[in-house]
Design a protein around this motif. Sequence first.
Motif, PDB file in Angstrom:
ATOM      1  N   ALA A  74     -16.646   3.352   1.450  1.00  0.00           N
ATOM      2  CA  ALA A  74     -15.874   4.434   0.831  1.00  0.00           C
ATOM      3  C   ALA A  74     -14.918   3.775  -0.153  1.00  0.00           C
ATOM      4  O   ALA A  74     -14.216   2.824   0.194  1.00  0.00           O
ATOM      5  CB  ALA A  74     -15.098   5.218   1.884  1.00  0.00           C
ATOM      6  N   ILE A  75     -14.907   4.270  -1.387  1.00  0.00           N
ATOM      7  CA  ILE A  75     -13.992   3.754  -2.404  1.00  0.00           C
ATOM      8  C   ILE A  75     -12.936   4.813  -2.672  1.00  0.00           C
ATOM      9  O   ILE A  75     -13.270   5.972  -2.940  1.00  0.00           O
ATOM     10  CB  ILE A  75     -14.733   3.400  -3.715  1.00  0.00           C
ATOM     11  N   LEU A  76     -11.676   4.399  -2.600  1.00  0.00           N
ATOM     12  CA  LEU A  76     -10.561   5.308  -2.830  1.00  0.00           C
ATOM     13  C   LEU A  76      -9.674   4.782  -3.947  1.00  0.00           C
ATOM     14  O   LEU A  76      -9.568   3.575  -4.139  1.00  0.00           O
ATOM     15  CB  LEU A  76      -9.700   5.445  -1.565  1.00  0.00           C
ATOM     16  N   SER A  77      -9.051   5.698  -4.687  1.00  0.00           N
ATOM     17  CA  SER A  77      -7.988   5.314  -5.610  1.00  0.00           C
ATOM     18  C   SER A  77      -6.746   5.124  -4.762  1.00  0.00           C
ATOM     19  O   SER A  77      -6.447   5.963  -3.896  1.00  0.00           O
ATOM     20  CB  SER A  77      -7.724   6.421  -6.635  1.00  0.00           C
ATOM     21  N   GLU A  78      -6.011   4.049  -4.989  1.00  0.00           N
ATOM     22  CA  GLU A  78      -4.815   3.797  -4.196  1.00  0.00           C
ATOM     23  C   GLU A  78      -3.909   5.018  -4.213  1.00  0.00           C
ATOM     24  O   GLU A  78      -3.643   5.605  -5.266  1.00  0.00           O
ATOM     25  CB  GLU A  78      -4.053   2.593  -4.717  1.00  0.00           C
ATOM     26  N   GLY A  79      -3.455   5.403  -3.034  1.00  0.00           N
ATOM     27  CA  GLY A  79      -2.532   6.519  -2.905  1.00  0.00           C
ATOM     28  C   GLY A  79      -3.183   7.878  -2.797  1.00  0.00           C
ATOM     29  O   GLY A  79      -2.498   8.877  -2.615  1.00  0.00           O
ATOM     30  N   HIS A  80      -4.518   7.937  -2.903  1.00  0.00           N
ATOM     31  CA  HIS A  80      -5.231   9.207  -2.780  1.00  0.00           C
ATOM     32  C   HIS A  80      -6.094   9.170  -1.526  1.00  0.00           C
ATOM     33  O   HIS A  80      -6.833   8.209  -1.312  1.00  0.00           O
ATOM     34  CB  HIS A  80      -6.103   9.460  -4.016  1.00  0.00           C
ATOM     35  N   PRO A  81      -6.049  10.224  -0.703  1.00  0.00           N
ATOM     36  CA  PRO A  81      -6.766  10.173   0.576  1.00  0.00           C
ATOM     37  C   PRO A  81      -8.273  10.419   0.487  1.00  0.00           C
ATOM     38  O   PRO A  81      -9.007  10.058   1.391  1.00  0.00           O
ATOM     39  CB  PRO A  81      -6.094  11.279   1.393  1.00  0.00           C
ATOM     40  N   ASP A  82      -8.734  11.024  -0.603  1.00  0.00           N
ATOM     41  CA  ASP A  82     -10.148  11.378  -0.689  1.00  0.00           C
ATOM     42  C   ASP A  82     -10.937  10.316  -1.451  1.00  0.00           C
ATOM     43  O   ASP A  82     -10.493   9.845  -2.503  1.00  0.00           O
ATOM     44  CB  ASP A  82     -10.314  12.729  -1.380  1.00  0.00           C
ATOM     45  N   PRO A  83     -12.121   9.973  -0.966  1.00  0.00           N
ATOM     46  CA  PRO A  83     -12.923   8.955  -1.644  1.00  0.00           C
ATOM     47  C   PRO A  83     -13.350   9.407  -3.042  1.00  0.00           C
ATOM     48  O   PRO A  83     -13.634  10.581  -3.265  1.00  0.00           O
ATOM     49  CB  PRO A  83     -14.141   8.786  -0.748  1.00  0.00           C
ATOM     50  N   MET A 100       0.835  -1.176   0.000  1.00  0.00           N
ATOM     51  CA  MET A 100       0.000   0.000   0.000  1.00  0.00           C
ATOM     52  C   MET A 100       0.876   1.234   0.000  1.00  0.00           C
ATOM     53  O   MET A 100       1.946   1.257   0.581  1.00  0.00           O
ATOM     54  CB  MET A 100      -0.903   0.026   1.234  1.00  0.00           C
ATOM     55  N   SER A 101       0.381   2.263  -0.602  1.00  0.00           N
ATOM     56  CA  SER A 101       1.071   3.534  -0.646  1.00  0.00           C
ATOM     57  C   SER A 101       1.014   4.184   0.726  1.00  0.00           C
ATOM     58  O   SER A 101       0.116   3.940   1.529  1.00  0.00           O
ATOM     59  CB  SER A 101       0.392   4.432  -1.686  1.00  0.00           C
ATOM     60  N   ASP A 102       1.966   5.101   0.981  1.00  0.00           N
ATOM     61  CA  ASP A 102       1.966   5.827   2.243  1.00  0.00           C
ATOM     62  C   ASP A 102       0.733   6.702   2.390  1.00  0.00           C
ATOM     63  O   ASP A 102       0.349   7.058   3.482  1.00  0.00           O
ATOM     64  CB  ASP A 102       3.225   6.693   2.355  1.00  0.00           C
ATOM     65  N   ARG A 103       0.092   7.082   1.269  1.00  0.00           N
ATOM     66  CA  ARG A 103      -1.055   7.972   1.320  1.00  0.00           C
ATOM     67  C   ARG A 103      -2.375   7.228   1.463  1.00  0.00           C
ATOM     68  O   ARG A 103      -3.395   7.851   1.681  1.00  0.00           O
ATOM     69  CB  ARG A 103      -1.077   8.853   0.074  1.00  0.00           C
ATOM     70  N   THR A 104      -2.379   5.928   1.313  1.00  0.00           N
ATOM     71  CA  THR A 104      -3.612   5.168   1.487  1.00  0.00           C
ATOM     72  C   THR A 104      -3.947   5.147   2.973  1.00  0.00           C
ATOM     73  O   THR A 104      -3.093   4.821   3.791  1.00  0.00           O
ATOM     74  CB  THR A 104      -3.465   3.732   0.956  1.00  0.00           C
ATOM     75  N   PRO A 105      -5.180   5.536   3.335  1.00  0.00           N
ATOM     76  CA  PRO A 105      -5.526   5.569   4.756  1.00  0.00           C
ATOM     77  C   PRO A 105      -5.374   4.200   5.399  1.00  0.00           C
ATOM     78  O   PRO A 105      -5.622   3.183   4.759  1.00  0.00           O
ATOM     79  CB  PRO A 105      -6.996   5.998   4.750  1.00  0.00           C
ATOM     80  N   PRO A 106      -4.960   4.178   6.662  1.00  0.00           N
ATOM     81  CA  PRO A 106      -4.860   2.894   7.359  1.00  0.00           C
ATOM     82  C   PRO A 106      -6.253   2.332   7.579  1.00  0.00           C
ATOM     83  O   PRO A 106      -7.243   3.058   7.536  1.00  0.00           O
ATOM     84  CB  PRO A 106      -4.203   3.281   8.694  1.00  0.00           C
ATOM     85  N   PRO A 107      -6.333   1.030   7.830  1.00  0.00           N
ATOM     86  CA  PRO A 107      -7.651   0.459   8.114  1.00  0.00           C
ATOM     87  C   PRO A 107      -8.195   1.038   9.409  1.00  0.00           C
ATOM     88  O   PRO A 107      -7.430   1.498  10.263  1.00  0.00           O
ATOM     89  CB  PRO A 107      -7.368  -1.033   8.248  1.00  0.00           C
ATOM     90  N   PRO A 108      -9.514   1.036   9.557  1.00  0.00           N
ATOM     91  CA  PRO A 108     -10.078   1.524  10.818  1.00  0.00           C
ATOM     92  C   PRO A 108      -9.727   0.556  11.931  1.00  0.00           C
ATOM     93  O   PRO A 108      -9.298  -0.562  11.662  1.00  0.00           O
ATOM     94  CB  PRO A 108     -11.580   1.523  10.543  1.00  0.00           C
ATOM     95  N   PRO A 109      -9.905   0.985  13.169  1.00  0.00           N
ATOM     96  CA  PRO A 109      -9.645   0.062  14.271  1.00  0.00           C
ATOM     97  C   PRO A 109     -10.482  -1.197  14.082  1.00  0.00           C
ATOM     98  O   PRO A 109     -11.645  -1.126  13.709  1.00  0.00           O
ATOM     99  CB  PRO A 109     -10.104   0.839  15.509  1.00  0.00           C
ATOM    100  N   VAL A 110      -9.872  -2.325  14.328  1.00  0.00           N
ATOM    101  CA  VAL A 110     -10.583  -3.588  14.185  1.00  0.00           C
ATOM    102  C   VAL A 110     -11.608  -3.678  15.299  1.00  0.00           C
ATOM    103  O   VAL A 110     -11.284  -3.533  16.468  1.00  0.00           O
ATOM    104  CB  VAL A 110      -9.588  -4.766  14.232  1.00  0.00           C
TER     105      VAL A 110
END
Length: 160
Positions: free
Chosen positions: A135-144, A1-11
Amino acid sequence: MSDRTPPPPPVSSSPEHPAVMAVAELEAFLAHEYPQMFNAGTGVRIEAAWYHGARVRQAFRPEMLRPGGTISGPTMMALADVALYVAVLASIGPVPLAVTTSFNINFLRRPAQRDLVAQAALMKLGKRLAVGEVAILSEGHPDPVAHVTATYSIPARHSL
Protein backbone atom coordinates in the motif's frame (compact mmCIF):
# COMPACT_ATOMS: atom_id res chain seq x y z
CA MET A 1 5.85 11.15 10.67
CA SER A 2 2.60 13.02 10.66
CA ASP A 3 -0.11 12.18 13.18
CA ARG A 4 -2.29 11.03 10.27
CA THR A 5 0.20 8.54 8.85
CA PRO A 6 -0.96 5.06 9.86
CA PRO A 7 1.22 3.29 12.41
CA PRO A 8 3.23 0.31 11.22
CA PRO A 9 1.47 -3.04 11.42
CA PRO A 10 2.29 -5.30 14.32
CA VAL A 11 5.80 -6.62 13.90
CA SER A 12 5.52 -10.23 12.87
CA SER A 13 9.06 -11.13 13.87
CA SER A 14 9.17 -13.55 16.73
CA PRO A 15 11.70 -15.92 18.26
CA GLU A 16 10.37 -18.58 15.85
CA HIS A 17 10.54 -16.21 12.85
CA PRO A 18 12.95 -13.35 13.48
CA ALA A 19 13.84 -10.84 10.77
CA VAL A 20 16.94 -12.15 9.01
CA MET A 21 18.34 -8.67 8.22
CA ALA A 22 18.06 -5.46 10.25
CA VAL A 23 17.53 -2.05 8.64
CA ALA A 24 21.24 -1.14 8.80
CA GLU A 25 22.18 -4.45 7.13
CA LEU A 26 19.54 -3.96 4.44
CA GLU A 27 20.75 -0.42 3.72
CA ALA A 28 24.39 -1.55 3.45
CA PHE A 29 23.42 -4.44 1.17
CA LEU A 30 21.31 -2.27 -1.14
CA ALA A 31 23.93 0.50 -1.28
CA HIS A 32 26.54 -2.08 -2.31
CA GLU A 33 24.46 -4.16 -4.75
CA TYR A 34 22.27 -1.39 -6.22
CA PRO A 35 24.11 1.93 -5.79
CA GLN A 36 22.23 3.48 -8.72
CA MET A 37 18.93 2.95 -6.88
CA PHE A 38 19.87 3.15 -3.22
CA ASN A 39 21.93 6.23 -2.44
CA ALA A 40 21.39 9.55 -0.66
CA GLY A 41 20.40 11.29 -3.90
CA THR A 42 17.38 9.06 -4.61
CA GLY A 43 15.52 9.96 -1.42
CA VAL A 44 14.64 6.30 -0.73
CA ARG A 45 14.94 5.29 2.94
CA ILE A 46 14.05 2.11 4.80
CA GLU A 47 12.03 3.10 7.88
CA ALA A 48 11.37 -0.39 9.25
CA ALA A 49 11.78 -4.03 8.29
CA TRP A 50 10.50 -7.17 9.92
CA TYR A 51 9.85 -10.78 9.03
CA HIS A 52 7.34 -10.66 6.14
CA GLY A 53 7.22 -6.87 5.88
CA ALA A 54 8.81 -3.48 5.46
CA ARG A 55 8.05 0.24 5.37
CA VAL A 56 10.03 2.36 2.87
CA ARG A 57 9.84 6.12 2.28
CA GLN A 58 10.43 8.05 -0.92
CA ALA A 59 11.24 11.69 -0.11
CA PHE A 60 9.32 14.11 -2.32
CA ARG A 61 11.39 15.69 -5.09
CA PRO A 62 10.01 18.01 -7.78
CA GLU A 63 11.59 15.89 -10.54
CA MET A 64 9.17 13.07 -9.61
CA LEU A 65 6.27 15.14 -10.96
CA ARG A 66 4.71 14.46 -14.33
CA PRO A 67 2.71 16.94 -16.41
CA GLY A 68 -0.34 17.94 -14.42
CA GLY A 69 1.63 18.17 -11.18
CA THR A 70 1.10 14.64 -9.89
CA ILE A 71 3.78 12.19 -8.77
CA SER A 72 4.58 9.89 -11.69
CA GLY A 73 3.48 6.28 -11.90
CA PRO A 74 7.06 5.04 -12.43
CA THR A 75 8.06 6.71 -9.14
CA MET A 76 5.34 4.84 -7.27
CA MET A 77 6.11 1.58 -9.07
CA ALA A 78 9.80 1.79 -8.20
CA LEU A 79 8.99 2.54 -4.55
CA ALA A 80 6.66 -0.46 -4.32
CA ASP A 81 9.23 -2.75 -5.94
CA VAL A 82 11.94 -1.63 -3.51
CA ALA A 83 9.62 -2.00 -0.50
CA LEU A 84 8.65 -5.53 -1.45
CA TYR A 85 12.27 -6.47 -2.17
CA VAL A 86 13.21 -5.18 1.30
CA ALA A 87 10.43 -7.32 2.82
CA VAL A 88 11.78 -10.37 0.97
CA LEU A 89 15.38 -9.69 2.06
CA ALA A 90 14.32 -9.08 5.67
CA SER A 91 12.73 -12.52 5.58
CA ILE A 92 15.30 -14.64 3.70
CA GLY A 93 18.58 -12.72 3.92
CA PRO A 94 20.87 -11.16 1.30
CA VAL A 95 19.87 -12.66 -2.05
CA PRO A 96 20.85 -10.24 -4.82
CA LEU A 97 19.35 -12.36 -7.59
CA ALA A 98 15.79 -12.48 -6.22
CA VAL A 99 13.88 -10.82 -9.06
CA THR A 100 10.42 -9.48 -9.76
CA THR A 101 8.46 -11.88 -11.97
CA SER A 102 5.03 -10.29 -11.74
CA PHE A 103 3.94 -6.75 -10.85
CA ASN A 104 0.44 -5.22 -10.85
CA ILE A 105 -0.43 -1.72 -9.67
CA ASN A 106 -3.77 0.00 -9.19
CA PHE A 107 -3.61 3.78 -8.95
CA LEU A 108 -6.38 4.70 -6.53
CA ARG A 109 -6.15 8.48 -6.16
CA ARG A 110 -3.87 11.38 -6.96
CA PRO A 111 -0.92 11.49 -4.54
CA ALA A 112 -0.14 14.72 -2.72
CA GLN A 113 3.12 16.50 -3.46
CA ARG A 114 4.80 15.12 -0.36
CA ASP A 115 6.72 12.05 0.71
CA LEU A 116 5.33 8.66 -0.26
CA VAL A 117 5.33 5.79 2.24
CA ALA A 118 5.14 2.17 1.04
CA GLN A 119 3.95 -0.49 3.45
CA ALA A 120 4.87 -3.96 2.13
CA ALA A 121 3.63 -7.31 3.43
CA LEU A 122 4.44 -10.79 2.18
CA MET A 123 1.33 -12.89 1.68
CA LYS A 124 3.25 -16.09 0.96
CA LEU A 125 6.91 -16.90 1.27
CA GLY A 126 8.06 -20.17 -0.26
CA LYS A 127 11.42 -21.63 -1.20
CA ARG A 128 11.31 -20.28 -4.78
CA LEU A 129 8.54 -17.61 -4.80
CA ALA A 130 7.45 -14.75 -2.60
CA VAL A 131 4.08 -13.08 -3.14
CA GLY A 132 3.32 -9.75 -1.54
CA GLU A 133 1.31 -6.59 -1.57
CA VAL A 134 2.15 -2.95 -1.01
CA ALA A 135 0.00 0.00 0.00
CA ILE A 136 1.43 3.38 -0.99
CA LEU A 137 0.28 6.44 0.95
CA SER A 138 1.02 10.14 0.71
CA GLU A 139 2.51 11.20 4.03
CA GLY A 140 -0.20 12.50 6.32
CA HIS A 141 -3.09 10.99 4.34
CA PRO A 142 -4.79 7.83 5.63
CA ASP A 143 -6.02 6.46 2.30
CA PRO A 144 -3.71 4.64 -0.11
CA VAL A 145 -2.87 6.30 -3.42
CA ALA A 146 -1.88 2.96 -4.98
CA HIS A 147 -2.10 -0.77 -4.29
CA VAL A 148 0.41 -3.27 -5.66
CA THR A 149 0.63 -7.03 -5.81
CA ALA A 150 3.85 -8.64 -6.97
CA THR A 151 5.74 -11.91 -7.08
CA TYR A 152 9.49 -12.43 -6.66
CA SER A 153 11.43 -15.41 -7.90
CA ILE A 154 13.97 -16.61 -5.35
CA PRO A 155 16.99 -18.43 -6.79
CA ALA A 156 17.73 -21.93 -5.58
CA ARG A 157 20.23 -22.03 -2.76
CA HIS A 158 23.07 -24.37 -3.54
CA SER A 159 24.73 -26.09 -0.62
CA LEU A 160 28.49 -26.39 -0.66
